[in-house]
Scaffold this active site. Sequence first.
Site, PDB file in Angstrom:
ATOM      1  N   SER A 272       0.847  -1.197   0.000  1.00  0.00           N
ATOM      2  CA  SER A 272       0.000   0.000   0.000  1.00  0.00           C
ATOM      3  C   SER A 272       0.877   1.239   0.000  1.00  0.00           C
ATOM      4  O   SER A 272       2.080   1.180   0.243  1.00  0.00           O
ATOM      5  CB  SER A 272      -0.883   0.004   1.247  1.00  0.00           C
ATOM      6  N   LYS A 273       0.221   2.363  -0.282  1.00  0.00           N
ATOM      7  CA  LYS A 273       0.918   3.647  -0.275  1.00  0.00           C
ATOM      8  C   LYS A 273       1.560   3.870   1.099  1.00  0.00           C
ATOM      9  O   LYS A 273       2.657   4.387   1.209  1.00  0.00           O
ATOM     10  CB  LYS A 273      -0.099   4.743  -0.577  1.00  0.00           C
ATOM     11  N   ARG A 274       0.843   3.427   2.128  1.00  0.00           N
ATOM     12  CA  ARG A 274       1.369   3.602   3.495  1.00  0.00           C
ATOM     13  C   ARG A 274       2.678   2.839   3.706  1.00  0.00           C
ATOM     14  O   ARG A 274       3.575   3.310   4.383  1.00  0.00           O
ATOM     15  CB  ARG A 274       0.323   3.191   4.528  1.00  0.00           C
ATOM     16  N   GLY A 276       4.889   2.330   1.460  1.00  0.00           N
ATOM     17  CA  GLY A 276       5.911   3.147   0.798  1.00  0.00           C
ATOM     18  C   GLY A 276       6.361   4.274   1.716  1.00  0.00           C
ATOM     19  O   GLY A 276       7.555   4.515   1.897  1.00  0.00           O
ATOM     20  N   ASP A 277       5.369   4.962   2.337  1.00  0.00           N
ATOM     21  CA  ASP A 277       5.711   6.085   3.240  1.00  0.00           C
ATOM     22  C   ASP A 277       6.566   5.567   4.398  1.00  0.00           C
ATOM     23  O   ASP A 277       7.551   6.176   4.789  1.00  0.00           O
ATOM     24  CB  ASP A 277       4.437   6.721   3.824  1.00  0.00           C
TER      25      ASP A 277
END
Length: 520
Positions: A272-274, A276-277
């Site tokens: 998920s994008k999270r 990546g962060d």
Amino acid sequence: MITLFYLCAMPDITKKVRVRFAPSPTGGLHLGGVRTVLFNYLFARKHGGDFILRIEDTDQSRYVEGAEQYILDCLAWCGLNPDEGPQNGGPFAPYRQSERKANYRVYAEQLVKDGYAYYAFDTPEELDAQRQITPNFRYGHENRGFLRNSLNLSAEETKSLLDQGTAHVIRIKVPADETVHFVDMIRGDVSFDTNLVDDKVLLKADGMPTYHLAVVVDDYLMKISHAFRGEEWLPSAPVHILLWEYLGWKADMPQWVHLPLILKPDGNGKLSKRDGDRLGFPVYAMNWTDPKTGETTRGFREMGYLPEAFVNMLALLGWNDGTEQEIFSMDELIEKFSIERVSKAGAKFDFEKAKWFNHEYIKKAEIADIKGQVLTILKEKGIQLADNEYFEKVLAAVKERMTFLQDFWEQASFFFEAPESFDINAVKPKWSDAKTEFFKELIQCYEAVIAEGAWESVNLENIFKSLAEEKNIKAGELMLPFRVMLVGGKFGPAVFDISVLIGKEETIKRINKALIAFTE
Ligand code: GLU
């Protein structure tokens, strides 16, 4: 128990190949989405087919301003432009579902007429009340018999509610106790128990179709032959299969290709994008700025990824050609891609590997292809280039040390600005008066290089080594200090190549300046 079988050959390319990417414009484009685009594109190109972009924007509550343009820009950046789509049109226009609204009601009504769907008048409050009473409430065969819908109301009551303009939806009537089978080109035979499938809304109260109805109607009307999409859509497949059957179109149903998920680096769930962060890498293709919050999420493009490297890296997330080959040009991918070699298992995302691809592509990139972006980086650093040829030589000298285009400044700033400080610790402990003497004499020797064309690498190295021999110091011990003098640190391309590029005057100036620092 009745069993419905929909067998598809694997893969049937006797029909004209027409594939589609059908995103909802709700935000940034995840790398899994770009991989779906890529597999669609490769399959279409390989079989001389058409690749269609269809914007699935019927859920107005999730619509995000700018997301469609962003998707188009991502596809263009990757070189995966559609043959038909909202931008370039095509024989099945419009390609935005919100502009096709008028198409859908007639099919929903036909389903009602044929007994495969029904009007449901339940208000959101009534449904909420049901959810309170019934744990795991599902609008389906167990409950629809006592809810406010046309299956229970008399024909007159239903007509009168409709005539009064009462808010209503149309739901599919999913049969009880059946198994829906279909053949997925990656997963083989897939089956679903209809008792676990709810009566999905097909047409909403605002007259817009839901995704389920729109995707089937448009895949049919646009003559889609193969439907590639992420595995997360698999649970929706039974509803779609039933709709193809109920609308009488099953002979035209596309072959299904549910692509494996892209997993977190540790393999635990979907990336998920999270993630990546949290782990410090991009998940979106390009920077995405949420128009509501103003928050920007970093993308591969802005991180300095080359589109060819991005595409190559994505191709190998779930596919390989059966050999050890990892670097593929687009033409090779088109030639070698086959659905049979797409794996069923999720593909773990490995950022180190992703970096490796970019490094390989930067190494082999033509200067002309990357210099524009690198020049932008230089401009941002306030460097005014007087000499384009010099810049190109510097780029050629350092590109093999770059993983991202952004690394250019870190790797090459000393070509444009003399180092402000030196890595003294790398030099000082082993410094000696003899070394000071060596460099003082080296300055004189280099001053004396005046012949046309003599300021070149091999000559400078010979002078350096002979002097070292004469002074009885190992050349190896002098190379590192020389590098630190020119560069400031222990990195960069071959040291005599650096001297050649920065020139005689600058080389001597830097040796002098460093000698002061080293002997202080
Ligand atoms: N609109 C769906 C999405 O947002 C498309 C799924 C499909 O391809 O059927 O991904």
